[in-house]
Motif scaffolding. Structure first.
Motif, PDB file in Angstrom:
ATOM      1  N   ARG A  95       0.837  -1.211   0.000  1.00 19.32           N
ATOM      2  CA  ARG A  95       0.000   0.000   0.000  1.00 19.32           C
ATOM      3  C   ARG A  95       0.866   1.255   0.000  1.00 19.32           C
ATOM      4  O   ARG A  95       0.578   2.231  -0.707  1.00 19.32           O
ATOM      5  N   THR A  96       1.945   1.221   0.778  1.00 20.50           N
ATOM      6  CA  THR A  96       2.855   2.369   0.826  1.00 20.50           C
ATOM      7  C   THR A  96       3.519   2.587  -0.525  1.00 20.50           C
ATOM      8  O   THR A  96       3.620   3.724  -1.010  1.00 20.50           O
ATOM      9  N   ARG A  97       3.958   1.499  -1.139  1.00 14.53           N
ATOM     10  CA  ARG A  97       4.609   1.609  -2.453  1.00 14.53           C
ATOM     11  C   ARG A  97       3.631   2.071  -3.529  1.00 14.53           C
ATOM     12  O   ARG A  97       3.985   2.865  -4.396  1.00 14.53           O
ATOM     13  N   LEU A  98       2.405   1.569  -3.472  1.00  7.43           N
ATOM     14  CA  LEU A  98       1.404   1.973  -4.463  1.00  7.43           C
ATOM     15  C   LEU A  98       1.129   3.466  -4.363  1.00  7.43           C
ATOM     16  O   LEU A  98       1.023   4.161  -5.388  1.00  7.43           O
ATOM     17  N   ALA A  99       1.024   3.970  -3.151  1.00 14.21           N
ATOM     18  CA  ALA A  99       0.766   5.395  -2.959  1.00 14.21           C
ATOM     19  C   ALA A  99       1.900   6.252  -3.506  1.00 14.21           C
ATOM     20  O   ALA A  99       1.687   7.395  -3.935  1.00 14.21           O
ATOM     21  N   ALA A 100       3.124   5.689  -3.513  1.00 13.01           N
ATOM     22  CA  ALA A 100       4.292   6.448  -3.961  1.00 13.01           C
ATOM     23  C   ALA A 100       4.519   6.378  -5.471  1.00 13.01           C
ATOM     24  O   ALA A 100       5.308   7.163  -6.005  1.00 13.01           O
ATOM     25  N   LEU A 101       3.839   5.449  -6.161  1.00 13.84           N
ATOM     26  CA  LEU A 101       4.041   5.319  -7.606  1.00 13.84           C
ATOM     27  C   LEU A 101       3.519   6.557  -8.340  1.00 13.84           C
ATOM     28  O   LEU A 101       2.464   7.106  -7.998  1.00 13.84           O
ATOM     29  N   LYS A 102       4.246   6.955  -9.350  1.00 12.31           N
ATOM     30  CA  LYS A 102       3.819   8.092 -10.169  1.00 12.31           C
ATOM     31  C   LYS A 102       2.640   7.682 -11.042  1.00 12.31           C
ATOM     32  O   LYS A 102       2.679   6.651 -11.709  1.00 12.31           O
ATOM     33  N   VAL A 103       1.597   8.475 -11.024  1.00 12.49           N
ATOM     34  CA  VAL A 103       0.427   8.217 -11.855  1.00 12.49           C
ATOM     35  C   VAL A 103       0.560   9.021 -13.150  1.00 12.49           C
ATOM     36  O   VAL A 103       0.796  10.233 -13.118  1.00 12.49           O
ATOM     37  N   ALA A 104       0.425   8.331 -14.270  1.00 11.58           N
ATOM     38  CA  ALA A 104       0.575   8.979 -15.575  1.00 11.58           C
ATOM     39  C   ALA A 104      -0.190   8.171 -16.622  1.00 11.58           C
ATOM     40  O   ALA A 104      -0.388   6.965 -16.457  1.00 11.58           O
ATOM     41  N   PRO A 105      -0.627   8.817 -17.699  1.00 13.73           N
ATOM     42  CA  PRO A 105      -1.281   8.067 -18.780  1.00 13.73           C
ATOM     43  C   PRO A 105      -0.313   7.068 -19.385  1.00 13.73           C
ATOM     44  O   PRO A 105       0.913   7.261 -19.344  1.00 13.73           O
ATOM     45  N   ALA A 106      -0.837   5.984 -19.929  1.00 13.08           N
ATOM     46  CA  ALA A 106       0.013   4.993 -20.593  1.00 13.08           C
ATOM     47  C   ALA A 106       0.725   5.629 -21.774  1.00 13.08           C
ATOM     48  O   ALA A 106       0.140   6.415 -22.521  1.00 13.08           O
ATOM     49  N   GLY A 107       1.986   5.288 -21.930  1.00  5.82           N
ATOM     50  CA  GLY A 107       2.748   5.802 -23.056  1.00  5.82           C
ATOM     51  C   GLY A 107       2.401   5.081 -24.349  1.00  5.82           C
ATOM     52  O   GLY A 107       1.590   4.154 -24.368  1.00  5.82           O
ATOM     53  N   THR A 108       3.024   5.478 -25.416  1.00  5.47           N
ATOM     54  CA  THR A 108       2.756   4.868 -26.715  1.00  5.47           C
ATOM     55  C   THR A 108       3.581   3.596 -26.884  1.00  5.47           C
ATOM     56  O   THR A 108       4.509   3.328 -26.120  1.00  5.47           O
ATOM     57  N   MET A 109       3.233   2.830 -27.909  1.00  7.86           N
ATOM     58  CA  MET A 109       3.979   1.623 -28.238  1.00  7.86           C
ATOM     59  C   MET A 109       4.999   1.887 -29.341  1.00  7.86           C
ATOM     60  O   MET A 109       5.602   0.961 -29.855  1.00  7.86           O
ATOM     61  N   ALA A 110       5.195   3.147 -29.694  1.00 11.13           N
ATOM     62  CA  ALA A 110       6.148   3.491 -30.746  1.00 11.13           C
ATOM     63  C   ALA A 110       7.536   2.946 -30.420  1.00 11.13           C
ATOM     64  O   ALA A 110       8.063   3.180 -29.338  1.00 11.13           O
ATOM     65  N   GLY A 111       8.095   2.194 -31.351  1.00 10.90           N
ATOM     66  CA  GLY A 111       9.434   1.656 -31.195  1.00 10.90           C
ATOM     67  C   GLY A 111       9.507   0.347 -30.436  1.00 10.90           C
ATOM     68  O   GLY A 111      10.589  -0.229 -30.292  1.00 10.90           O
ATOM     69  N   TYR A 112       8.360  -0.146 -29.942  1.00 15.15           N
ATOM     70  CA  TYR A 112       8.379  -1.362 -29.129  1.00 15.15           C
ATOM     71  C   TYR A 112       8.611  -2.620 -29.975  1.00 15.15           C
ATOM     72  O   TYR A 112       8.095  -2.763 -31.074  1.00 15.15           O
ATOM     73  N   SER A 113       9.374  -3.543 -29.407  1.00 17.19           N
ATOM     74  CA  SER A 113       9.545  -4.879 -29.957  1.00 17.19           C
ATOM     75  C   SER A 113       9.964  -5.778 -28.801  1.00 17.19           C
ATOM     76  O   SER A 113      10.783  -5.380 -27.959  1.00 17.19           O
ATOM     77  N   ARG A 114       9.405  -6.991 -28.745  1.00 23.32           N
ATOM     78  CA  ARG A 114       9.817  -7.935 -27.703  1.00 23.32           C
ATOM     79  C   ARG A 114      11.307  -8.243 -27.799  1.00 23.32           C
ATOM     80  O   ARG A 114      11.955  -8.543 -26.796  1.00 23.32           O
ATOM     81  N   ALA A 115      11.838  -8.169 -28.992  1.00 26.68           N
ATOM     82  CA  ALA A 115      13.259  -8.455 -29.193  1.00 26.68           C
ATOM     83  C   ALA A 115      14.149  -7.433 -28.481  1.00 26.68           C
ATOM     84  O   ALA A 115      15.333  -7.696 -28.254  1.00 26.68           O
ATOM     85  N   ARG A 116      13.588  -6.296 -28.084  1.00 25.69           N
ATOM     86  CA  ARG A 116      14.377  -5.291 -27.381  1.00 25.69           C
ATOM     87  C   ARG A 116      14.532  -5.635 -25.897  1.00 25.69           C
ATOM     88  O   ARG A 116      15.265  -4.966 -25.177  1.00 25.69           O
ATOM     89  N   PHE A 117      13.810  -6.678 -25.457  1.00 19.77           N
ATOM     90  CA  PHE A 117      13.936  -7.194 -24.092  1.00 19.77           C
ATOM     91  C   PHE A 117      14.525  -8.609 -24.205  1.00 19.77           C
ATOM     92  O   PHE A 117      13.794  -9.596 -24.223  1.00 19.77           O
ATOM     93  N   THR A 118      15.817  -8.719 -24.332  1.00 20.75           N
ATOM     94  CA  THR A 118      16.461  -9.999 -24.609  1.00 20.75           C
ATOM     95  C   THR A 118      16.088 -11.062 -23.575  1.00 20.75           C
ATOM     96  O   THR A 118      16.275 -10.870 -22.377  1.00 20.75           O
ATOM     97  N   HIS A 119      15.546 -12.172 -24.039  1.00 23.60           N
ATOM     98  CA  HIS A 119      15.212 -13.303 -23.176  1.00 23.60           C
ATOM     99  C   HIS A 119      15.083 -14.536 -24.076  1.00 23.60           C
ATOM    100  O   HIS A 119      14.885 -14.398 -25.282  1.00 23.60           O
ATOM    101  N   TRP A 120      15.263 -15.721 -23.574  1.00 23.89           N
ATOM    102  CA  TRP A 120      15.633 -15.996 -22.186  1.00 23.89           C
ATOM    103  C   TRP A 120      17.152 -16.048 -22.054  1.00 23.89           C
ATOM    104  O   TRP A 120      17.822 -16.637 -22.900  1.00 23.89           O
TER     105      TRP A 120
END
Length: 249
Positions: A77-102
């Motif tokens: 609850r303490t951490r949730l209260a401290a999180l920054k609230v903001a609109p969701a950003g765009t998906m521009a430039g996103y690719s799963r390959a940019r998060f190398t796994h596994w």
């Protein structure tokens, strides 16, 4: 006895440094199925091991937690209260390959196989570290599975959701650490059907069908988002509060 040879200090230091470097190793190419795609959608890379996840892994949690690094309800609850609230950003430039796994985790095991071993019971692995038998209970839907091929490794905070809430500004090493994080409650073995039903949706758009898991789900989501300093939307924060309200007092 032979004549002693005096070695200059600078030469000795260089020898010692070389020996120390020889004892280090890096972790290489990830393999295994993609948690949000078919098994053939694995991402391969020759990159080094994931950078260390954010420092200060939380401790505590609650009895019955199945994920590492969980915080208890009050801390969530303490951490949730401290999180920054903001609109969701765009998906521009996103690719799963940019998060190398596994990523490889040593002993021929990659992150997927490591999580399957951790989250299962009586898991047996072959010489290539693949789970060949065991039992898994999926947190999201309560289903018990005995075939590892029917399990996905879910990213608690999906990679695309991470991108929309701050990861778009990270470097490759931090995104790799996020995608392979075994310290925080970011990875867990769940049924493929529940994982793909979730997709990349935030808690206001998708909730685990087994309501008994909401307390853990909400605390895990908050733990990950706060650890990586990601943002939340108003609707997301409201649903996370609802999930925390299901926790035993």
């Amino acid at each position: 006895m032979g004549r002693q040879i005096r070695v200059p200090g600078a030469v000795l230091a260089a020898v010692l440094l070389t020996a120390a470097a020889a004892g280090c190793s890096t972790v290489g190419a990830p393999g295994g199925p993609d948690a949000k795609a078919s098994p053939s959608g694995a991402v391969s890379s020759g990159a080094a091991s994931p950078a260390a996840p954010p420092a200060g892994a939380p401790a505590g949690g609650a009895a019955g937690d199945v994920l590492p690094g969980m915080v208890d309800t009050a801390a969530a609850r303490t951490r949730l209260a401290a999180l920054k609230v903001a609109p969701a950003g765009t998906m521009a430039g996103y690719s799963r390959a940019r998060f190398t796994h596994w990523a490889e985790q040593g002993g021929k095991c990659d992150t997927r196989e490591t999580v399957l071993k951790r989250d299962g019971k009586d898991v047996a692995q072959d010489a290539e570290c693949r789970a060949v038998s065991g039992t898994w209970k999926s947190l999201y839907d309560g289903v018990v599975v005995t075939d590892a091929g029917k399990m996905d490794i879910d990213h608690m905070v999906p990679l695309a959701e991470g991108w929309r809430s701050g990861a778009s500004g990270w470097d490759a090493a931090r995104r790799k650490a996020f995608a392979n994080d075994l310290t925080h409650p970011q990875l867990l073995a769940v049924t493929a059907s529940s994982n793909r039903s979730k997709g990349d949706q935030s808690p206001d758009l998708w909730q685990p069908p087994d309501r008994a898991s909401w307390c853990q789900y909400g605390r895990a989501w908050i733990t990950v988002k706060s650890s990586y300093e990601l943002t939340v939307t108003e609707a997301e924060k409201k649903m996370l509060t609802t999930m925390l309200d299901t926790c035993a007092s």
